[in-house]
Design a protein around this motif. Structure first.
Motif, PDB file in Angstrom:
ATOM      1  N   THR A  41     -49.416 -98.442 -11.344  1.00 35.57           N
ATOM      2  CA  THR A  41     -48.652 -97.192 -11.175  1.00 35.57           C
ATOM      3  C   THR A  41     -49.427 -95.821 -11.137  1.00 35.57           C
ATOM      4  N   LEU A  42     -49.333 -95.248  -9.970  1.00 37.79           N
ATOM      5  CA  LEU A  42     -49.984 -93.872  -9.831  1.00 37.79           C
ATOM      6  C   LEU A  42     -49.014 -92.751  -9.843  1.00 37.79           C
ATOM      7  N   GLY A  43     -49.543 -92.033 -10.566  1.00 37.05           N
ATOM      8  CA  GLY A  43     -48.564 -90.366 -11.016  1.00 37.05           C
ATOM      9  C   GLY A  43     -48.892 -89.524  -9.814  1.00 37.05           C
ATOM     10  N   SER A  44     -47.907 -88.773  -9.418  1.00 35.09           N
ATOM     11  CA  SER A  44     -48.111 -87.836  -8.350  1.00 35.09           C
ATOM     12  C   SER A  44     -48.394 -86.532  -9.143  1.00 35.09           C
ATOM     13  N   VAL A  45     -49.504 -85.885  -8.554  1.00 35.75           N
ATOM     14  CA  VAL A  45     -50.236 -84.612  -8.766  1.00 35.75           C
ATOM     15  C   VAL A  45     -50.168 -83.821  -7.766  1.00 35.75           C
ATOM     16  N   TYR A  46     -49.754 -82.507  -7.864  1.00 33.82           N
ATOM     17  CA  TYR A  46     -49.550 -81.662  -6.870  1.00 33.82           C
ATOM     18  C   TYR A  46     -50.257 -80.340  -6.884  1.00 33.82           C
ATOM     19  N   LEU A  47     -50.886 -79.661  -5.903  1.00 35.71           N
ATOM     20  CA  LEU A  47     -51.301 -78.374  -5.919  1.00 35.71           C
ATOM     21  C   LEU A  47     -50.126 -77.447  -5.803  1.00 35.71           C
ATOM     22  N   LEU A  48     -49.567 -76.830  -6.754  1.00 35.13           N
ATOM     23  CA  LEU A  48     -48.374 -76.084  -6.844  1.00 35.13           C
ATOM     24  C   LEU A  48     -48.435 -74.518  -6.386  1.00 35.13           C
ATOM     25  N   THR A  49     -48.091 -74.204  -5.167  1.00 37.18           N
ATOM     26  CA  THR A  49     -48.128 -72.834  -4.675  1.00 37.18           C
ATOM     27  C   THR A  49     -47.061 -72.297  -5.024  1.00 37.18           C
ATOM     28  N   PRO A  50     -46.618 -70.847  -4.909  1.00 35.80           N
ATOM     29  CA  PRO A  50     -45.254 -70.499  -5.322  1.00 35.80           C
ATOM     30  C   PRO A  50     -44.352 -70.997  -4.070  1.00 35.80           C
ATOM     31  N   ASN A  51     -44.721 -71.024  -2.808  1.00 37.75           N
ATOM     32  CA  ASN A  51     -43.952 -71.513  -1.690  1.00 37.75           C
ATOM     33  C   ASN A  51     -43.350 -72.815  -2.080  1.00 37.75           C
ATOM     34  N   ALA A  52     -44.464 -73.693  -2.191  1.00 41.27           N
ATOM     35  CA  ALA A  52     -44.089 -75.164  -2.633  1.00 41.27           C
ATOM     36  C   ALA A  52     -43.082 -75.374  -3.702  1.00 41.27           C
ATOM     37  N   ALA A  53     -43.537 -74.569  -4.804  1.00 39.44           N
ATOM     38  CA  ALA A  53     -42.501 -74.484  -6.169  1.00 39.44           C
ATOM     39  C   ALA A  53     -41.034 -74.178  -5.748  1.00 39.44           C
ATOM     40  N   ARG A  54     -41.081 -72.911  -5.041  1.00 40.08           N
ATOM     41  CA  ARG A  54     -39.635 -72.468  -4.397  1.00 40.08           C
ATOM     42  C   ARG A  54     -38.869 -73.441  -3.794  1.00 40.08           C
ATOM     43  N   ILE A  55     -39.582 -74.181  -2.753  1.00 37.97           N
ATOM     44  CA  ILE A  55     -38.852 -75.239  -2.090  1.00 37.97           C
ATOM     45  C   ILE A  55     -38.496 -76.600  -2.725  1.00 37.97           C
ATOM     46  N   MET A  56     -39.416 -77.044  -3.715  1.00 41.07           N
ATOM     47  CA  MET A  56     -38.703 -78.071  -4.703  1.00 41.07           C
ATOM     48  C   MET A  56     -37.783 -77.256  -5.493  1.00 41.07           C
ATOM     49  N   ASN A  57     -37.790 -76.364  -6.106  1.00 47.82           N
ATOM     50  CA  ASN A  57     -36.654 -75.831  -7.054  1.00 47.82           C
ATOM     51  C   ASN A  57     -35.505 -76.040  -6.412  1.00 47.82           C
ATOM     52  N   GLN A  58     -35.690 -75.389  -5.096  1.00 46.52           N
ATOM     53  CA  GLN A  58     -34.318 -75.528  -4.389  1.00 46.52           C
ATOM     54  C   GLN A  58     -33.477 -76.946  -4.136  1.00 46.52           C
ATOM     55  N   GLY A  59     -34.150 -77.924  -4.507  1.00 48.33           N
ATOM     56  CA  GLY A  59     -33.932 -79.191  -3.943  1.00 48.33           C
ATOM     57  C   GLY A  59     -34.271 -79.716  -2.543  1.00 48.33           C
ATOM     58  N   ARG A  60     -35.176 -78.992  -2.007  1.00 49.24           N
ATOM     59  CA  ARG A  60     -35.339 -79.367  -0.528  1.00 49.24           C
ATOM     60  C   ARG A  60     -36.429 -80.531  -0.430  1.00 49.24           C
ATOM     61  N   VAL A  61     -37.101 -80.873  -1.295  1.00 48.94           N
ATOM     62  CA  VAL A  61     -37.833 -81.985  -1.187  1.00 48.94           C
ATOM     63  C   VAL A  61     -37.026 -83.144  -2.305  1.00 48.94           C
ATOM     64  N   PRO A  62     -36.308 -83.980  -1.590  1.00 49.53           N
ATOM     65  CA  PRO A  62     -35.785 -85.044  -2.272  1.00 49.53           C
ATOM     66  C   PRO A  62     -36.584 -85.678  -3.528  1.00 49.53           C
ATOM     67  N   GLY A  63     -36.046 -85.743  -4.674  1.00 53.40           N
ATOM     68  CA  GLY A  63     -36.627 -86.534  -5.695  1.00 53.40           C
ATOM     69  C   GLY A  63     -37.687 -85.659  -6.654  1.00 53.40           C
ATOM     70  N   ALA A  64     -38.327 -84.548  -5.981  1.00 55.56           N
ATOM     71  CA  ALA A  64     -39.182 -83.834  -6.589  1.00 55.56           C
ATOM     72  C   ALA A  64     -38.576 -82.692  -7.415  1.00 55.56           C
ATOM     73  N   VAL A  65     -39.067 -82.419  -8.712  1.00 57.38           N
ATOM     74  CA  VAL A  65     -38.395 -81.309  -9.611  1.00 57.38           C
ATOM     75  C   VAL A  65     -39.614 -80.342 -10.145  1.00 57.38           C
ATOM     76  N   VAL A  66     -39.037 -79.209  -9.711  1.00 57.05           N
ATOM     77  CA  VAL A  66     -39.741 -77.896 -10.333  1.00 57.05           C
ATOM     78  C   VAL A  66     -38.381 -76.974 -11.039  1.00 57.05           C
ATOM     79  N   THR A  67     -38.658 -77.017 -11.999  1.00 59.66           N
ATOM     80  CA  THR A  67     -37.498 -76.171 -12.788  1.00 59.66           C
ATOM     81  C   THR A  67     -37.769 -74.694 -12.801  1.00 59.66           C
ATOM     82  N   ASP A  68     -36.514 -73.941 -13.033  1.00 53.57           N
ATOM     83  CA  ASP A  68     -36.718 -72.598 -12.923  1.00 53.57           C
ATOM     84  C   ASP A  68     -37.758 -71.874 -13.918  1.00 53.57           C
TER      85      ASP A  68
END
Length: 525
Positions: free
Chosen positions: A216-243
């Motif tokens: 199993t490979l775990g996902s690692v992401y270079l998290l920028t504010p724009n990407a974090a905001r999109i994920m926080n809004q649920g616009r990337v299904p399955g990805a989770v970035v909390t408030d």
């Protein structure tokens, strides 16, 4: 030096790095040059085993992963092709698989896929003719044909899982479907994206208890504010970035230089944690400009990997009231998962309909029933006559339409989904478990409705039948039965439950790898 992904990931002594690349919408130009440049640099660096190429991410059109993937493959870099069920029916999918086999690109990440986005003239029609479990089976059976034709190398297929779900029902549905995918032939797993070490820890523990011996490979992401905001809004299904994490990232990036350094450090620390927890490798995403950032992440990981336990508290971003299957926190060894304590209360309609439909099914749709021969004789008399058509339109369909929203598929699968309809209840028509897109128990496509598999879990959990969620697998819908009577088809043995095809035979023989203690998901009071 040519890296071979399959060889690397099956070597327990190796810690594997893969890199996700996202092609643009154009067939030439800057976006293609950028992706090719990153791939060339990854190959020259030597630490990346393969790059994976997304398949119309977000459901929107982009350059085919097969086309740009083959260009990358030609320079010596191994490639993992994302293969979704969204855009083609089973005929097109088989044709695509044969094409990939012919050109030698056999690392496949088999996915359900995001719902259809907008393309030429508006929104595309969602297909979802197969689900990701049946896609795995199709690729496995094609591999056998390829081997028989003289090619010793079949497909090397993987699957995705999203452990970062908030509710018990969603978590169990994800783990049950993962079991079905591995049973169907998946040889590696890649997680969705999240920043909760407890959930990463949970997935490894669940795999051990379910005896899923799959790297199993775990996902690692270079998290920028724009990407974090999109994920926080649920616009990337399955990805989770909390408030909380979003606010942290936004504060870090008030100074861009410091923000990028913090993002690299977070990615490196998460990679170190995953290696310490026992993951076979990491899958890096969020790299859109050049490879240098990947090099910095890997360099930093090499320096800090022995300190991984000190970083675990930095990845404590749980969702509110989130479910955890284990009482132990990382890195402590887990004992037994605990299910059944956090099931959502069922609405009255579910509490009434489930036992009613279960009894009716056992009475009228059971091949072992003493009356089975009588039912079959009656159905044979009614078949292909006016009596049969009247029966379907005046009796069967009104009842099923009222209780299930029946779409008259003719190949009913409600018994596999807690007596809920996967055709009318799921926009992706999943017959083998939930996709990864639900959010807080609600459907990815229709957020005002509960996910049908979340509801199925609650029904089954309330009746002590959770293990049915990962019991065998379900063949794809038989389209030749569309707009016919599923009741007649059942008793006349024409539907998927009696189908004699190779895929149906495999599904009946498939043995999901369950928890050895009870043959199912273990519960504790």
């Amino acid at each position: 030096m040519l890296r071979v992904f399959q060889t690397d990931i099956l070597d327990s002594e190796q810690f594997v790095v893969t890199l996700e690349l996202v092609p643009g919408r154009e067939s030439t130009g800057r976006s293609v040059d950028t992706v090719m440049g990153i791939a060339r640099d990854a190959f020259a660096d030597g630490r990346v085993s393969a790059v994976s190429i997304t398949d119309n991410p977000g459901g929107n059109p982009s350059l085919s992963p097969d086309a740009i993937g083959y260009r990358i493959f030609s320079i010596g870099m191994d490639v993992i092709v994302h293969f979704t069920c969204r855009d083609m029916n089973r005929v097109g999918m088989e044709s695509r698989a044969l094409q990939l086999a012919m050109i030698g690109m056999k690392n496949i990440l088999a996915l359900t896929g995001d719902y259809s986005g907008k393309g030429f003239g508006g929104q595309g029609a969602p297909v979802f003719d197969l689900d990701s479990v049946n896609l795995q089976i199709m690729l496995m059976l094609i591999s056998k044909r390829v081997n028989a034709a003289g090619d010793p190398d079949g497909f090397f297929t993987g699957c995705a899982v999203s452990p970062f779900k908030q509710t018990e029902g969603e978590c169990v549905a994800q783990y049950a479907k993962m079991s079905r995918k591995v049973s169907a032939g998946a040889q590696f797993v890649i997680t969705q994206l999240g920043y909760d070490a407890g959930k990463f820890h949970e997935l490894i523990g669940i795999q051990r208890h379910m005896d899923l011996r799959v790297p199993t490979l775990g996902s690692v992401y270079l998290l920028t504010p724009n990407a974090a905001r999109i994920m926080n809004q649920g616009r990337v299904p399955g990805a989770v970035v909390t408030d909380q994490l979003l606010h942290t990232v936004q504060k870090e990036w008030q100074d861009k230089k410091q923000g990028k350094a913090a993002a690299i450090e977070r990615a490196a620390r998460l990679g170190a944690v995953l290696q310490g927890l026992g993951y076979r490798g990491i899958h890096i995403g969020g790299i859109h400009r050049d490879f240098s950032t990947v090099g910095m992440i890997l360099d930093r990981m090499a320096k800090i990997k022995d300190d991984w336990q000190t970083f675990i508290p930095r990845f404590n971003y749980p969702q509110p009231h989130s479910f955890y299957a284990f009482r132990e926190t990382p890195p402590n060894p887990v004992t037994s998962p605990v299910f059944g304590l956090h099931s959502q209360p069922m609405p009255v309609v579910d509490r009434v309909l489930y036992p009613l439909m279960q009894r009716a099914h056992n009475l009228f749709f059971n091949f072992d029933s003493p009356l089975a021969s009588v039912y079959r004789s009656v159905c044979r008399t009614m078949d292909n006559g006016i009596a049969g058509r009247l029966f379907m339109h005046l009796a069967e369909h009104p009842i099923k339409r009222l209780m299930l929203g029946c779409l008259q598929c003719g190949d009913c699968a409600i018994q596999h989904v807690g007596f809920l309809c996967p055709e009318s209840g799921c926009p992706k028509h999943t017959r083998n478990g939930a996709c990864g897109g639900s959010l807080h128990g609600m459907c990815e496509v229709n957020p005002d409705r509960q996910c049908v598999w979340f509801r199925a879990h609650n029904r089954l959990a309330a009746n002590g039948k959770i293990k049915e969620l990962c019991d065998g697998c379900v063949p794809p819908r038989m389209w030749e039965l569309n707009n016919t009577s599923s009741w007649l088809n059942f008793h006349l043995r024409r539907d998927h439950q009696s189908n004699g095809s190779e895929i149906a035979g495999f599904c009946r023989q498939a043995t999901c790898r369950l928890l050895p203690e009870e043959g199912g998901l273990k519960t504790e009071a």
